[in-house]
Design an enzyme around this catalytic site. Structure first.
Site, PDB file in Angstrom:
ATOM      1  N   GLY A 108      11.954  -3.883  -6.265  1.00 16.97           N
ATOM      2  CA  GLY A 108      11.492  -3.159  -6.916  1.00 16.97           C
ATOM      3  C   GLY A 108      12.005  -1.779  -7.176  1.00 16.97           C
ATOM      4  O   GLY A 108      12.786  -1.347  -6.291  1.00 16.97           O
ATOM      5  N   GLU A 109      11.759  -1.110  -8.254  1.00 18.68           N
ATOM      6  CA  GLU A 109      12.337   0.400  -8.233  1.00 18.68           C
ATOM      7  C   GLU A 109      11.316   1.036  -9.095  1.00 18.68           C
ATOM      8  O   GLU A 109      10.641   0.873  -9.979  1.00 18.68           O
ATOM      9  CB  GLU A 109      13.672   0.131  -8.990  1.00 18.68           C
ATOM     10  CG  GLU A 109      14.527   1.252  -9.078  1.00 18.68           C
ATOM     11  CD  GLU A 109      15.910   1.164  -9.431  1.00 18.68           C
ATOM     12  OE1 GLU A 109      16.590   1.989  -9.370  1.00 18.68           O
ATOM     13  OE2 GLU A 109      15.966  -0.034  -9.743  1.00 18.68           O
ATOM     14  N   ASP A 127      -0.492   6.776 -10.854  1.00 11.25           N
ATOM     15  CA  ASP A 127       0.270   5.913 -11.194  1.00 11.25           C
ATOM     16  C   ASP A 127      -0.438   4.591 -11.040  1.00 11.25           C
ATOM     17  O   ASP A 127       0.302   3.303 -10.654  1.00 11.25           O
ATOM     18  CB  ASP A 127       1.620   5.748 -10.613  1.00 11.25           C
ATOM     19  CG  ASP A 127       2.769   5.089 -11.415  1.00 11.25           C
ATOM     20  OD1 ASP A 127       2.379   4.708 -12.631  1.00 11.25           O
ATOM     21  OD2 ASP A 127       3.688   4.570 -10.940  1.00 11.25           O
TER      22      ASP A 127
END
Length: 445
Positions: free
Chosen positions: A103-104, A223
């Site tokens: 992931g990033e 987030d």
């Protein structure tokens, strides 16, 4: 030259001895001790100083450097987690090779790794090493994150702050993300049922409630989205990446403020678009989006759908206003296996979380209370469909058994019957004769 009066002793006027050369020295006299020049010292020495090997001199620290070092040490001691060396984490990820990249984010990359010492599988987030000016800001945020413990939060195992390297080490979740189980489910995979979806919603709400109302100091998630809700093998949800929005802001001027929100389009509250700020009430809005996704099985933004259905909130707004249309929001994969009463309350709660004005959105404690009650409601019994009865299958007819033999009537019996039955006619008598003849033929055969 045979006598050396300079090295002899002479009597003083007081009768004591005086060492020659102490006040008067001849031309060949060497001093007993070599003194350093006065310019080497700030003040005259009280006694002769012998020249020796120079001692190790610690360079003077700039003002505030000593306080900074002590602050770092204090922060490290306050972190509830292991301090990893960078070489340990590099070995765990095969030196951060791309095939371990899972992931990033806006300012970090996520790798899956395995620790060599205990063989444990972990998730390692490598922060942008150019985003932090020093260790103080990073360690301050890590110290806060390490003190957050709740069953619906992913545990922070440790960290690394070697040189310019900044890394966080988390526990690994076997079940993947909620996004993996909710969208684009292949036909051979069983979709999440209603009960499991509500269990996930309730657990995620409890994690968010802890961050908002029980953590000290409170934490704004910033987030919240389906891809940040991780599941274990029994579908227990745990929130990841909480607090990283604040960690990004603490990185200094090189860290873009909005970077943690990359990939969250469709989950962000309207006030974020207006001012770029995230609050607890904007977290509540994001939770409402995820709750609507659990109900409908739709992505927050899906460009493959018609224009009026691409944004999940815009698509659902007309149905929020009409309770008779709530069932249109339900994921077709669930069919009708859900409690009608629970659906009405869950949709109403999602509508409240998605209010335009943040002041009218509920607190997460209220959301948890509602969802906790709804998870205990059983699904409605399946509706009984009236199906026309099929035509009865033809009943097989067994082979006809031979008729039992009739007793042969005696002549006397026939005569008696003929005489006693005044109403019989000639046709009856003829039939009886035929029957008798048939019986005789059967006996002969």
């Amino acid at each position: 030259m045979s006598c050396l009066p300079c090295f002899g002793k002479k009597k003083t006027d007081e009768g004591g001895d005086e060492q020659a050369g102490s006040t008067r020295r001849g031309p060949m006299t060497a001093p007993a001790v070599v003194q350093a020049p006065m310019s080497y010292f700030g003040a005259p020495a009280a006694a002769p100083v012998a020249v020796a090997a120079p001692a190790a001199v610690t360079p003077a620290k700039p003002p505030g450097e000593s306080d900074k070092g002590s602050s770092e040490d204090a922060l490290r001691q306050g972190i509830e987690g292991k301090a990893f060396a960078f070489r340990e984490l590099a070995a765990a990820t095969d030196h951060f090779t791309p095939y371990n990249l899972v992931g990033e984010g806006g300012f970090f990359r996520v790798y899956k790794g395995q620790l060599e010492k205990d063989g444990r599988t972990v998730v390692i987030k490598q922060m942008d090493k150019h985003g932090f000016q020093g260790n103080i800001e990073f360690l301050t945020e890590v110290s806060k994150l390490s003190k957050l413990h709740q069953e619906n939060l992913v545990d922070l195992i440790g960290y690394c702050a070697d040189g310019d390297q900044r890394l966080l080490v988390y526990e690994h979740m076997d079940g993947g993300t909620l996004e993996d189980h909710l969208f684009d489910v292949p036909p051979e995979k069983k979709p999440l049922d209603w009960t499991t979806r509500m269990m996930v919603a309730n657990g995620a709400a409890q994690g968010l409630e802890y961050l908002h109302e029980k953590a000290d100091p409170p934490v704004v998630y910033g987030d919240f989205k389906a891809s940040n809700i991780l599941l274990d093998a029994s579908f227990t949800p745990k929130l990841s990446d909480f607090g990283l929005a604040q960690l990004g802001k603490s990185g200094g001027g090189n860290m873009p403020m909005a970077s943690p929100m990359m990939g969250s389009f469709g989950c962000l509250a309207p006030e974020y678009d207006r001012g770029g700020q995230v609050t607890m009430k904007s977290d509540v809005y994001s939770f409402g989006v995820v709750l609507l996704q659990l109900i409908s099985g739709r992505r927050a933004v899906d460009t493959n759908r018609p224009d009026e259905e691409q944004n999940i909130v815009t698509w659902a707004q007309p149905m929020f206003k009409d309770q008779k249309r709530y069932h249109e929001l339900v994921d077709p994969l669930i069919k009708r296996e859900y409690p009608s009463k629970a659906l009405n309350q869950v949709v109403a709660m999602a509508s409240m979380c998605l209010q335009e004005e943040d002041c009218v959105r509920p607190m997460m404690g209220d959301v948890v209370m509602t969802l906790g009650f709804l998870t205990m409601l059983p699904p409605d019994p399946p509706s009984v469909e009236v199906v026309p009865a099929p035509a009865p299958a033809p009943v097989p007819v067994p082979d006809a058994a031979p008729a039992p033999k009739k007793e042969k009537k005696s002549h006397h019996h026939r005569h008696h019957s003929d005489s006693s039955s005044s109403s019989s006619d000639g046709e009856d008598a003829h039939e009886e004769e035929e029957e008798e003849e048939e019986e005789e033929e059967e006996e002969q055969s």
